[in-house]
Scaffold this motif. Sequence first.
Motif, PDB file in Angstrom:
ATOM      1  N   CYS A  43       0.844  -1.199   0.000  1.00  0.00           N
ATOM      2  CA  CYS A  43       0.000   0.000   0.000  1.00  0.00           C
ATOM      3  C   CYS A  43       0.879   1.249   0.000  1.00  0.00           C
ATOM      4  O   CYS A  43       2.072   1.186   0.293  1.00  0.00           O
ATOM      5  N   ASP A  44       0.274   2.375  -0.345  1.00  0.00           N
ATOM      6  CA  ASP A  44       0.973   3.657  -0.393  1.00  0.00           C
ATOM      7  C   ASP A  44       0.673   4.409   0.897  1.00  0.00           C
ATOM      8  O   ASP A  44      -0.449   4.891   1.094  1.00  0.00           O
ATOM      9  N   PRO A  45       1.654   4.546   1.818  1.00  0.00           N
ATOM     10  CA  PRO A  45       1.380   5.207   3.111  1.00  0.00           C
ATOM     11  C   PRO A  45       0.892   6.642   2.953  1.00  0.00           C
ATOM     12  O   PRO A  45       0.051   7.092   3.740  1.00  0.00           O
ATOM     13  N   PRO A  59      -2.649   6.490  15.170  1.00  0.00           N
ATOM     14  CA  PRO A  59      -2.365   6.808  13.764  1.00  0.00           C
ATOM     15  C   PRO A  59      -2.374   5.550  12.893  1.00  0.00           C
ATOM     16  O   PRO A  59      -1.849   4.511  13.276  1.00  0.00           O
ATOM     17  N   ILE A  60      -3.006   5.642  11.736  1.00  0.00           N
ATOM     18  CA  ILE A  60      -3.111   4.509  10.826  1.00  0.00           C
ATOM     19  C   ILE A  60      -1.719   4.156  10.302  1.00  0.00           C
ATOM     20  O   ILE A  60      -0.970   5.016   9.820  1.00  0.00           O
ATOM     21  N   GLU A  61      -1.367   2.879  10.391  1.00  0.00           N
ATOM     22  CA  GLU A  61      -0.069   2.414   9.920  1.00  0.00           C
ATOM     23  C   GLU A  61      -0.247   1.652   8.613  1.00  0.00           C
ATOM     24  O   GLU A  61      -1.113   0.776   8.500  1.00  0.00           O
ATOM     25  N   CYS A  62       0.559   2.009   7.627  1.00  0.00           N
ATOM     26  CA  CYS A  62       0.567   1.317   6.331  1.00  0.00           C
ATOM     27  C   CYS A  62       1.995   0.852   6.096  1.00  0.00           C
ATOM     28  O   CYS A  62       2.885   1.647   5.779  1.00  0.00           O
ATOM     29  N   LEU A  69      -5.051  -0.969  12.173  1.00  0.00           N
ATOM     30  CA  LEU A  69      -6.033  -0.081  12.791  1.00  0.00           C
ATOM     31  C   LEU A  69      -6.164  -0.432  14.268  1.00  0.00           C
ATOM     32  O   LEU A  69      -6.288  -1.605  14.618  1.00  0.00           O
ATOM     33  N   GLU A  70      -6.166   0.584  15.138  1.00  0.00           N
ATOM     34  CA  GLU A  70      -6.375   0.341  16.570  1.00  0.00           C
ATOM     35  C   GLU A  70      -7.216   1.458  17.178  1.00  0.00           C
ATOM     36  O   GLU A  70      -6.727   2.565  17.386  1.00  0.00           O
ATOM     37  N   PRO A  71      -8.492   1.202  17.479  1.00  0.00           N
ATOM     38  CA  PRO A  71      -9.310   2.217  18.156  1.00  0.00           C
ATOM     39  C   PRO A  71      -8.807   2.446  19.577  1.00  0.00           C
ATOM     40  O   PRO A  71      -8.372   1.509  20.256  1.00  0.00           O
TER      41      PRO A  71
END
Length: 299
Positions: A43-45, A59-62, A69-71
């Motif tokens: 994926c493209d961060p 923060p979303i990690e790519c 994903l972590e709420p």
Amino acid sequence: MAVAKDQDPRVRNIHIRDTPKDEAEQVYVTGRVVTVLRLQQPCDPARTKMLGWEGRFEPIECVGNWVLLEPLQNLEPEDRFLLLVTLADGKELPFTVTSIGKKEWERPDQQVNVFLEPESRDALQAELKATRQREEELMESVYRHFREDTADHALAKILTTGAIQQTSFVERRKRIVKTDDGAELVVRIFAGKQKAAVVLTVTNRHPSKSWSLAEARLLTTRPGEDLRAPFLFGEAKPFALRTDRDEIAPGQSGTVAVVVDRSAFRTDDGFVNTLALEFYRQDGFLDTYVLLDRRLVRE
């Protein structure tokens, strides 16, 4: 041990095709548990984003072929977050990130495998594995149905409806327990011919969280043992359990009924005088326990 509902995280496959769709694929998350999207290509961060995540998610990690994903906490049922994952080749994949639901397939996702080519080797292998898992779960369900198709389970079902007068049970004790999770439990203990019963009426007073029974345990006690839960060293004994619903929503009430046969008091060394019945709620914490005296089971 009786398990009322399985809410463990799971691995799920999503097949995305180029045909138009009305809705983005759903991803179910729960607080402080990482959900991973596994992609077939990196994926493209810089172009992978989620709208409105600030203050609600880490923060979303790519990273490579993974999106994490972590709420920060449990989402509300009405919460919806648009996640746009952009692959290295520029293809955009939209997802809707939401809370877990009440249906069986809306449990939190531990890992979501995203396939763009449904006929690829990886996709076919993943689908074969998922099919085998569904078959095993179906066979387990069928086995459990036949195993639980007993007279005691039928009695427990009657007790969940409140039709005590249709049975030979006589109420002996009643107590009220208020838990730290906002539930009020009314525990009623019954004596019967060759059997004892416990009816647990749960009123969920939590403002937003549902209550459900994770498991119940029936264990022997030992002479001189401190008769306070948890009972770690007792011998597990069989019993019949029925509930009138899988989950109790805020402000609602539900019933759990347990029937114990006289044979449960029998051990290799004779009879025990007391059995301990423990009830654990959905988060794994012990809500209450009941001590059953052998005198409850009349000859």
